[in-house]
Write a protein that holds these residues in place. Structure first.
Motif, PDB file in Angstrom:
ATOM      1  N   GLY A 320      26.520  23.036  20.998  1.00  0.00           N
ATOM      2  CA  GLY A 320      25.424  22.134  21.260  1.00  0.00           C
ATOM      3  C   GLY A 320      24.150  22.843  21.667  1.00  0.00           C
ATOM      4  N   VAL A 321      23.309  22.131  22.384  1.00  0.00           N
ATOM      5  CA  VAL A 321      21.972  22.609  22.737  1.00  0.00           C
ATOM      6  C   VAL A 321      21.755  22.445  24.232  1.00  0.00           C
ATOM      7  N   LEU A 350      28.507   9.448  20.137  1.00  0.00           N
ATOM      8  CA  LEU A 350      28.172  10.395  19.072  1.00  0.00           C
ATOM      9  C   LEU A 350      27.707  11.734  19.639  1.00  0.00           C
ATOM     10  N   VAL A 351      27.211  11.729  20.858  1.00  0.00           N
ATOM     11  CA  VAL A 351      26.909  12.973  21.559  1.00  0.00           C
ATOM     12  C   VAL A 351      27.509  12.902  22.952  1.00  0.00           C
ATOM     13  N   ALA A 352      27.791  14.089  23.501  1.00  0.00           N
ATOM     14  CA  ALA A 352      28.256  14.192  24.882  1.00  0.00           C
ATOM     15  C   ALA A 352      27.246  15.032  25.645  1.00  0.00           C
ATOM     16  N   ARG A 353      27.018  14.665  26.914  1.00  0.00           N
ATOM     17  CA  ARG A 353      26.031  15.379  27.731  1.00  0.00           C
ATOM     18  C   ARG A 353      26.711  15.912  28.984  1.00  0.00           C
ATOM     19  N   GLU A 354      26.466  17.189  29.229  1.00  0.00           N
ATOM     20  CA  GLU A 354      26.984  17.841  30.427  1.00  0.00           C
ATOM     21  C   GLU A 354      25.823  18.586  31.064  1.00  0.00           C
ATOM     22  N   GLY A 355      25.182  17.947  32.044  1.00  0.00           N
ATOM     23  CA  GLY A 355      23.965  18.517  32.601  1.00  0.00           C
ATOM     24  C   GLY A 355      22.897  18.564  31.526  1.00  0.00           C
ATOM     25  N   LEU A 360      27.386  17.405  19.815  1.00  0.00           N
ATOM     26  CA  LEU A 360      27.992  16.337  19.037  1.00  0.00           C
ATOM     27  C   LEU A 360      29.443  16.148  19.463  1.00  0.00           C
ATOM     28  N   THR A 361      29.885  14.909  19.566  1.00  0.00           N
ATOM     29  CA  THR A 361      31.305  14.634  19.724  1.00  0.00           C
ATOM     30  C   THR A 361      31.972  14.805  18.361  1.00  0.00           C
TER      31      THR A 361
END
Length: 376
Positions: A320-321, A350-355, A360-361
């Motif tokens: 990811g980014v 459709l996306v996962a966010r960690e901080g 993309l999931t």
């Protein structure tokens, strides 16, 4: 991962045989065409070297096409000499095809300093090869890999294609298993219909639902099986043993700089994005005249454009980014403008966010281009 900032891409517009599924600019080779190509390339590279923005250290180089192995050994040596001032420090990739990658050519490429070879195998199944119109056989594909391995390339990868007419899922799974047993460390897996720009593979919203479902089954099997076979996915279409990812392509997805040479070659260099027209004659005339008449799709780059591109293309990578990281690289951009879209995509799983990191999931990978459209 090593730091990568600047790359060179060379487009070799020759193929011994035209494949219907390939959308890249190419033409059948002739001796006079190759000589004209090399003369014009020398002018293009020379003009670049005389420009004020040519002093950057080149980290990676990639010869694609077309089929670079269509070139004779004499032509390969001439081109390598032209590009000698831009010889890369980290990685030099050349694409080859089994039908034209002779033992002597592979040895020459290694002697010149090429350390990464990508072989266009496409399939080990004779029926699939025939449906794709490939001129090589399973036997010649394996022989090419044996020759490349013997030549001593430390990075050896292959391309495989799924979704060919009448190709079955078990046949594709057999191709993946066969590939994992070979002395390679990189696999690129492409959807036939996506390569020919006629369907939805990878998330393009075109084509009928039966085709969508079939392509999804192939993609799902690939994502499930290759990591189990020792090839983790690091980008939507690319899998590699740890440490053998393609540095040149990673640099491109992260929106660093590269300079393209040859007809149809794209560049992102010195604050501009552009490409040479996919036309040998127009490109060659432009080099002879020393002007920019062959350029098209010229975009003046600012932080907003680069941030957007780094976000969209960076999401192709499985890691990811990191939003905060690209915000530091492009400080004039406004990351907040993407917040509503990211929240929507996250709500749809459709996306996962960690901080600050977004990726993309698994579900998002299947509709990656639709995700990109949402972020535009």
């Amino acid at each position: 991962m090593q730091d990568i900032s600047h790359g060179v891409y060379l487009h070799v517009p020759f193929c011994a045989r035209t494949c219907a599924y390939c959308k890249f600019y190419k033409r059948a080779p002739s001796s006079s065409d190759m000589e004209a190509y090399i003369d014009a390339l020398s002018l293009e590279v020379g003009r670049f070297l005389d420009s004020p923005n040519s002093s950057a250290k080149i980290d990676t180089m990639f010869w694609g096409g077309g089929t670079p192995s269509c070139l004779s050994e004499r032509h390969i040596e001439k081109i390598a000499k032209i590009l000698e001032p831009l010889k890369p420090t980290l990685e030099w990739t050349v694409e080859v095809a089994p039908s034209t990658a002779s033992e002597s050519k592979l040895k020459l490429l290694r002697e010149l300093g090429v350390d990464r070879i990508s072989v266009g195998i496409q399939s080990f199944n004779e029926k699939t090869l025939k449906s794709l119109g490939r001129p090589h056989s399973e036997k010649s594909a394996l022989l090419t890999l044996e020759r490349a391995y013997s030549a001593g390339f430390p990075k050896l990868g292959i391309d495989l294609i799924f979704g060919a007419p009448e190709q079955t899922l078990p046949e594709w799974e057999s191709d993946l298993k066969r590939a994992s047993e070979l002395p390679i460390n990189h696999l690129s897996t492409y959807c036939l219909e996506f390569e020919s720009s006629t369907s939805c593979c990878g998330g393009i919203a075109k084509g009928d639902y039966d085709k969508l479902e079939r392509e999804g089954e192939f993609l799902n099997a690939t994502m499930s099986e290759l990591p189990e076979l020792g090839f983790p996915q690091y980008e939507i279409s690319n899998y590699a043993k740890p440490g053998f990812e393609c540095l040149h392509n990673i640099s491109t997805w992260k929106m660093f700089s590269w300079r393209g040479f040859g007809p149809a070659a794209a560049s992102q260099w010195s604050g501009k994005r552009f490409r040479n027209k996919p036309d040998m004659e127009i490109w060659r005339t432009s080099q002879i005249n020393g002007d920019d008449s062959c350029l098209e799709d010229l975009v003046e780059l600012d932080d907003e454009e680069l941030f957007s591109s780094a976000l969209i293309f960076g999401l192709r990578m499985r890691e990811g980014v990191d939003i905060s990281e690209i915000a530091k690289r492009f400080p004039s951009a406004n990351p907040e403008k993407y917040e509503a879209s990211l929240e929507f995509l996250e709500s749809k799983n459709l996306v996962a966010r960690e901080g600050p990191r977004v990726r993309l999931t698994r579900e998002g990978v299947f509709v990656a281009d639709s995700v990109a459209v949402e972020l535009l």
